[in-house]
Design an enzyme around this catalytic site. Structure first.
Site, PDB file in Angstrom:
ATOM      1  N   HIS A   1       2.793  -6.099  -9.275  1.00 44.20           N
ATOM      2  CA  HIS A   1       2.740  -6.872 -10.525  1.00 44.20           C
ATOM      3  C   HIS A   1       3.814  -6.452 -11.527  1.00 44.20           C
ATOM      4  CE1 HIS A   1      -0.800  -8.902  -9.180  1.00 44.20           C
ATOM      5  NE2 HIS A   1      -1.511  -7.792  -9.090  1.00 44.20           N
TER       6      HIS A   1
ATOM      7  N   ASP B   1      -1.426  -8.487  -0.364  1.00 46.15           N
ATOM      8  CA  ASP B   1      -2.441  -8.156  -1.365  1.00 46.15           C
ATOM      9  C   ASP B   1      -3.141  -9.459  -1.774  1.00 46.15           C
ATOM     10  OD1 ASP B   1      -3.099  -5.823  -3.571  1.00 46.15           O
ATOM     11  OD2 ASP B   1      -3.181  -7.823  -4.482  1.00 46.15           O
TER      12      ASP B   1
ATOM     13  N   HIS C   1      -3.809 -10.525  -4.657  1.00 48.52           N
ATOM     14  CA  HIS C   1      -3.193 -11.142  -5.841  1.00 48.52           C
ATOM     15  C   HIS C   1      -1.743 -11.514  -5.567  1.00 48.52           C
ATOM     16  CE1 HIS C   1      -6.375  -8.412  -7.418  1.00 48.52           C
ATOM     17  NE2 HIS C   1      -6.610  -9.416  -8.244  1.00 48.52           N
TER      18      HIS C   1
END
Ligand code: Q9C
Ligand code: ZN
Length: 370
Positions: free
Chosen positions: A170, A206, A208
């Protein structure tokens, strides 16, 4: 398989986080990496080593120097400003709407502010990146873990696993967020491109969307980013991760997002994985950086997929079947009891070793029969 691990992550000892303003026990905790470490050690088929220091140069090839400086200074600065809390979490962020109508030049001239809580907002996406005394050292060590794992593969290993913590995908060029501070996978991918002069693929599995990795390589044709993730219509990071985001400029067509619905199970997930792997197979290159998350697991506390432990073995097997070398880096996964079993399954699959479920109660494997 060689595994790279550093105990420096232990000092990033998060305690709480917030969900829509409510305080809950932290999900991204040291126990995660320790569970994986102990299960892989018990397996006997993994050879552990420590990371070597790579300094700041490979980090600054990916990240803004201001972000790195902030991460280094934030905790001492917060202390000096008498912010007397166990961790520093911003509550004010400079959303682009704050600057609507102002020119990019004017925007670029805005100072990051000197107050620690303001700086944390300036360099942050959301409240899920608590800064603690040990955070900077842990984030730096996670980068060294990733780069050392890449070194092993560049040195001839067919695959190696970096037990990175904190995770990284992220984190964008100038932004931390989502439990991530520095983008371990992006830094490793860039180092591989520079060392080999060849194209690199990043496979992000992942749960996300890896908004940071996508942003970093958005205009780059030499790094293919392929991500399977929860549809941002219902899930963090909400504002990126849609299928129509395919890259721009030189990077046009080098970004593939595969958003998936709630309840996605083993069969649908493998179909999506095959799509992602096919895109990688069409692109030249010899190395795949895998952003490996287990928040796709059926019991994950923040995910809504329904994957089982055995399917991770099959995912590892299919990924390795492309015949490329694998730099496998840990990202998320928050159901602590199953993390070791799931990592072990994926890694064994990628090495062509049989699944061989752990004995019931053996190392905390849950749900292997789901
Ligand atoms: N406090 C990774 O899996 N939102 N990051 C959490 C609840 C952020 C997940 C909201 C989730 C980030 C690496
Ligand atoms: Zn995740």
């Amino acid at each position: 398989m060689r595994v790279v691990y550093s105990p420096a992550h232990l000092a990033h000892d998060t305690v709480t986080e917030t969900v829509m303003g409510a305080v809950i026990p932290a999900n991204e905790v040291p126990e995660r990496a320790e569970r994986i470490r102990s299960t892989l050690e018990a397996d006997g088929g993994f050879a552990f080593g420590v990371p070597t220091e790579h300094g700041t140069k490979p980090i600054l090839a990916i990240h803004d120097a201001g972000l790195l400086r902030f991460l280094e200074e934030a905790w001492p600065a917060a202390r000096a400003q008498s912010i007397d809390r166990p961790n520093l979490i911003a509550d004010t962020y400079p959303t682009f709407r704050m600057f609507e109508g102002m020119s990019p030049e004017f925007l670029a001239s805005r100072p990051e502010t000197s107050f620690a809580a303001g700086r944390a907002g300036w360099w942050g996406l959301d409240t899920a990146n608590p800064l603690l005394a040990g955070t900077y050292a842990a984030a730096r060590a996670a980068v060294d873990v990733a780069l050392t794992t890449a070194d092993l593969v560049l040195g001839g290993e067919g695959a190696a696993y970096g037990l990175c913590r904190p995770p990284g995908h992220h984190a964008a060029r100038s932004m931390a967020g989502g439990y991530c501070f520095l983008n371990n996978a992006a830094i490793a991918a860039e180092a591989i491109v520079r060392a080999t002069g060849e194209r690199v693929a990043i496979l992000d599995v992942d749960y996300h969307h890896g908004n940071g990795t996508q942003q970093i390589f958005w205009r780059r044709g030499d790094v293919l980013y392929v991500s399977l993730h929860a549809d941002p219509e219902r899930q963090y990071p909400f504002f990126l991760g849609r299928a129509d985001e395919t890259g721009e400029g030189e990077g046009s067509g080098a970004n593939l997002n595969i958003p998936l619905p709630a309840g996605t199970g083993d069969v649908a997930y493998l179909e999506a994985l095959d799509r992602g792997l096919a895109a990688i197979a069409e692109t030249p290159g010899d190395v795949i950086v895998v952003s490996l998350g287990f928040d796709t697991y059926g019991h994950d506390p923040i995910g809504d997929f329904a994957l089982t432990t055995p399917v991770y073995h099959e995912c590892g097997r299919r990924t390795a079947a492309l015949g490329r070398r694998l730099v496998i880096l840990q990202e998320g996964g928050y159901h602590r009891p199953s993390l070791g079993a799931n990592a072990r399954a994926w890694l064994r699959g990628s090495e062509g070793r049989p699944y061989e479920p752990l004995p019931a109660g053996g190392f905390g494997e849950l749900g292997s029969d789901r």
